[in-house]
Design a protein around this motif. Sequence first.
Motif, PDB file in Angstrom:
ATOM      1  N   THR A  84      69.327  23.875   7.014  1.00  0.00           N
ATOM      2  CA  THR A  84      68.462  24.634   6.127  1.00  0.00           C
ATOM      3  C   THR A  84      68.476  26.080   6.580  1.00  0.00           C
ATOM      4  O   THR A  84      68.524  26.367   7.764  1.00  0.00           O
ATOM      5  N   SER A  85      68.460  26.941   5.630  1.00  0.00           N
ATOM      6  CA  SER A  85      68.416  28.356   5.975  1.00  0.00           C
ATOM      7  C   SER A  85      66.982  28.841   5.882  1.00  0.00           C
ATOM      8  O   SER A  85      66.109  28.173   5.332  1.00  0.00           O
ATOM      9  N   THR A  97      65.896  30.961   4.021  1.00  0.00           N
ATOM     10  CA  THR A  97      65.521  31.290   2.644  1.00  0.00           C
ATOM     11  C   THR A  97      65.364  30.070   1.752  1.00  0.00           C
ATOM     12  O   THR A  97      65.030  30.211   0.584  1.00  0.00           O
ATOM     13  N   ASP A  98      65.582  28.861   2.267  1.00  0.00           N
ATOM     14  CA  ASP A  98      65.469  27.669   1.422  1.00  0.00           C
ATOM     15  C   ASP A  98      64.105  27.561   0.763  1.00  0.00           C
ATOM     16  O   ASP A  98      63.998  27.255  -0.419  1.00  0.00           O
ATOM     17  N   LEU A 144      62.042  29.977   0.072  1.00  0.00           N
ATOM     18  CA  LEU A 144      61.924  31.048  -0.916  1.00  0.00           C
ATOM     19  C   LEU A 144      62.711  30.716  -2.177  1.00  0.00           C
ATOM     20  O   LEU A 144      62.270  31.014  -3.286  1.00  0.00           O
ATOM     21  N   GLU A 145      63.870  30.096  -2.016  1.00  0.00           N
ATOM     22  CA  GLU A 145      64.681  29.737  -3.172  1.00  0.00           C
ATOM     23  C   GLU A 145      63.969  28.711  -4.040  1.00  0.00           C
ATOM     24  O   GLU A 145      63.966  28.822  -5.259  1.00  0.00           O
ATOM     25  N   SER A 146      63.339  27.718  -3.416  1.00  0.00           N
ATOM     26  CA  SER A 146      62.632  26.718  -4.214  1.00  0.00           C
ATOM     27  C   SER A 146      61.408  27.326  -4.888  1.00  0.00           C
ATOM     28  O   SER A 146      61.066  26.973  -6.008  1.00  0.00           O
ATOM     29  N   ALA A 185      61.213  30.469  -5.866  1.00  0.00           N
ATOM     30  CA  ALA A 185      61.752  31.285  -6.949  1.00  0.00           C
ATOM     31  C   ALA A 185      62.096  30.430  -8.160  1.00  0.00           C
ATOM     32  O   ALA A 185      61.908  30.854  -9.301  1.00  0.00           O
ATOM     33  N   GLU A 186      62.577  29.228  -7.934  1.00  0.00           N
ATOM     34  CA  GLU A 186      62.905  28.334  -9.040  1.00  0.00           C
ATOM     35  C   GLU A 186      61.658  27.884  -9.788  1.00  0.00           C
ATOM     36  O   GLU A 186      61.701  27.612 -10.979  1.00  0.00           O
TER      37      GLU A 186
END
Length: 104
Positions: free
Chosen positions: A7-8, A10-11, A13-15, A17-18
């Motif tokens: 996992t990075s 930003t994982d 943050l990406e979820s 954002a979605e």
Amino acid sequence: MSEPPRTSATDGLESLAEALNAEPFFRAVSSDGKRKGLRLERDYWTLLDMIAREENVAVGDIVSAIEAGGQNAGNLTSAVRVFVAHWLDERLNGLRRRMSPAAV
């Protein structure tokens, strides 16, 4: 043995954002008998409604105050977004001050 998935940082943050309600929609607000139409993302409308309740004013009055402040440079929608960000930042900083060990 297989390794767990990487996992990075930003994982999360990406979820997030979605999950955002990023599709703007139009809404008209009124203040002092004048109507203004704005196209904002649903999350901003939700936050403006929350701010209006907290401050005990109408959303239209907030928009009129932002417009009267002259900080919109012709783009009221952007000025509203900046206002919401500043309002939330002030609230967060207030909470941090109250919860800091120095305040106890």
